[in-house]
Write an enzyme that holds these catalytic residues in place. Structure first.
Site, short mmCIF file in Angstrom:
data_model
loop_
_atom_site.label_atom_id
_atom_site.label_comp_id
_atom_site.label_asym_id
_atom_site.label_seq_id
_atom_site.Cartn_x
_atom_site.Cartn_y
_atom_site.Cartn_z
N TRP A 102 45.75 56.86 28.73
CA TRP A 102 44.62 57.03 27.75
C TRP A 102 45.23 56.60 26.26
O TRP A 102 44.53 55.73 25.41
CB TRP A 102 42.97 57.55 27.50
N ASP A 172 39.69 61.49 21.60
CA ASP A 172 39.30 61.35 22.88
C ASP A 172 39.02 62.30 23.01
O ASP A 172 40.25 63.05 23.71
CB ASP A 172 40.12 60.32 22.93
N LYS A 196 32.85 62.32 32.79
CA LYS A 196 34.04 63.88 33.44
C LYS A 196 33.26 64.97 33.70
O LYS A 196 32.78 65.66 34.70
CB LYS A 196 35.16 63.66 33.10
C1 LIG Z 1 38.36 58.81 32.15
C2 LIG Z 1 38.93 58.84 30.10
C3 LIG Z 1 38.47 57.70 30.09
C4 LIG Z 1 38.40 56.53 29.76
O1 LIG Z 1 37.07 56.29 29.98
P1 LIG Z 1 35.70 55.00 30.29
O2 LIG Z 1 35.06 55.94 29.47
O3 LIG Z 1 36.14 54.68 31.98
O4 LIG Z 1 36.52 54.19 29.67
C5 LIG Z 1 39.53 57.98 27.92
N1 LIG Z 1 39.90 58.64 28.26
C6 LIG Z 1 40.31 59.67 28.85
C7 LIG Z 1 40.86 60.91 28.15
C8 LIG Z 1 39.50 59.59 30.50
O5 LIG Z 1 39.93 61.09 30.76
#
Ligand SMILES: *Cc1c(COP(=O)(O)O)cnc(C)c1O
Length: 360
Positions: A102, A172, A196
């Site tokens: 990511w 993030d 999540k």
């Molecule tokens: C799942 C995830 C993403 C991707 O998220 P989307 O909403 O599918 O774009 C990005 N960063 C992390 C840390 C994730 O766990």
């Protein structure tokens, strides 16, 4: 009714009381005679839904007044672009820490818009640890520093934030938001896809400090400007109405259970149960560095591919599902977000013990 223990990394399990409440309100939301899905986003009822969700989220995270909370679309992946588009106007250079897939995607997007300096990486060991970060590794003229707070695939997390001085810290937090207390004032921007720990896929939460909203790069589309959504209260266009409603129910559930500090205690117990077993096992092995272990995603392996496959299959037969690890790490991964009850982890550990005895 047969509910399984779902260890999916995302979209992930939601709290059963939330699903039950949504089901009860599905066709007639509190006497309106319609579903939330059928409601105008400009109606008084919907306005109450989104404002209540926002207030609950602000309370849960203890968000200071000089931060805005936005409900956006496009997932965390859109934030990979939105962050540089909005922040590069203050200097077209940013520092990133590469702790996995990511982070890499965030870096690739930022590179389209300015100079990206990757200050540290843990790629040498399949991202199984968080690199040591010192203040002097960051450029004083960076527009921001970007970190991935919890690395969903590799099961690592920052237990300590890097010291970046006055440079805005952007994170993030997709796979750890609301799982443990964080000091929002240490960040310039916190963003997270919902699927999540917040609610269903389709809404992305962004917490942005007031002074970082404003100038965006000239070419930035209207929808990609934080200022657009701040000004319109996340109602510039039709927001993902049902996903926000469900996120609001999750926030209510969390508040009813005592908020983040209460869920953090449960999360720590859940993670400790699993890690303690992994550390004592002669067959199973955790793959993340001990000091950087995630509370939310726990990857582990067995000695052979054959045993991994057998374990995943037998676990599923016992109602413990979606345990297959990400292909880059292999083996298994148990994602134990807020909605995973302690009993789910107890059942998993009991099953692992039994599997160990049978396959020793
Ligand atoms: C799942 C995830 C993403 C991707 O998220 P989307 O909403 O599918 O774009 C990005 N960063 C992390 C840390 C994730 O766990």
């Amino acid at each position: 009714m047969a509910r399984v223990y779902n260890f999916s990394a995302g979209p992930a399990a939601l709290p059963l009381p939330v699903l039950e409440k949504a089901a009860a309100e599905m066709t007639d939301y509190r006497g309106t005679g319609m579903s939330v899905m059928e409601m105008s986003h400009r109606s008084q009822e919907y306005s109450d839904i989104i404002e209540t969700a926002r207030d609950r989220f602000r309370r849960l995270m203890d968000i200071p007044d000089n931060y805005h909370v936005l409900f956006l679309q496009g997932g965390a992946s859109s934030q990979f672009a939105m962050v540089p588009l909005n922040l590069f106007s203050g200097g077209a250079r940013a520092d990133y820490v590469n702790t996995g897939a990511w982070s890499k995607k965030a870096i690739a997007e930022a590179k389209r818009w300015g100079d990206v300096n990757v200050v540290a990486s843990s790629e040498d060991k399949t991202f199984s640890y968080i690199p040591k970060l010192e203040r002097d590794m960051f450029s004083p003229d960076a527009a921001y520093v970007h970190i991935t707070l919890n690395n969903t695939i590799y099961g690592t997390r920052y237990t300590k934030l890097p010291s970046v001085g006055n440079i805005p810290l952007v994170t993030d937090a997709s796979s750890c938001i609301l799982s443990e207390r964080i000091d929002v004032s240490k960040f310039g921007i916190i963003y997270a896809g919902a699927q999540k720990n917040i609610g269903p896929a389709g809404v992305t939460l962004v917490v942005v400090r007031e002074d970082l909203v404003g100038d965006a790069l000239e070419a930035t589309p209207t929808m990609f400007r934080y200022a657009t959504h701040v000004k319109a209260g996340s109602m510039f266009n039709t927001p993902p109405t049902y996903a926000i409603y469900l996120a609001g129910l999750v926030f209510e559930w969390l508040e009813d259970r005592g908020g983040i500090s209460a869920i953090e205690e449960v999360n720590k117990r859940k993670a400790a149960l699993l890690y303690d077993f992994l550390d004592s096992s002669s067959l199973f092995k955790g793959t993340a560095a001990t000091e950087d272990r995630s509370l939310m995603n726990v990857p582990f392996v067995l000695p052979t591919e054959e045993l991994n496959a057998t374990f995943i299959k037998q676990a599923a037969q016992n109602g413990l599902v979606t345990l297959k690890g990400h292909r880059s790490v292999g083996g298994m991964r148990a994602s134990i977000y807020n909605a995973m009850p302690l009993e789910g982890v107890e059942k998993l550990v009991a099953f692992m013990k039994k599997f160990e005895t049978e396959n020793a």
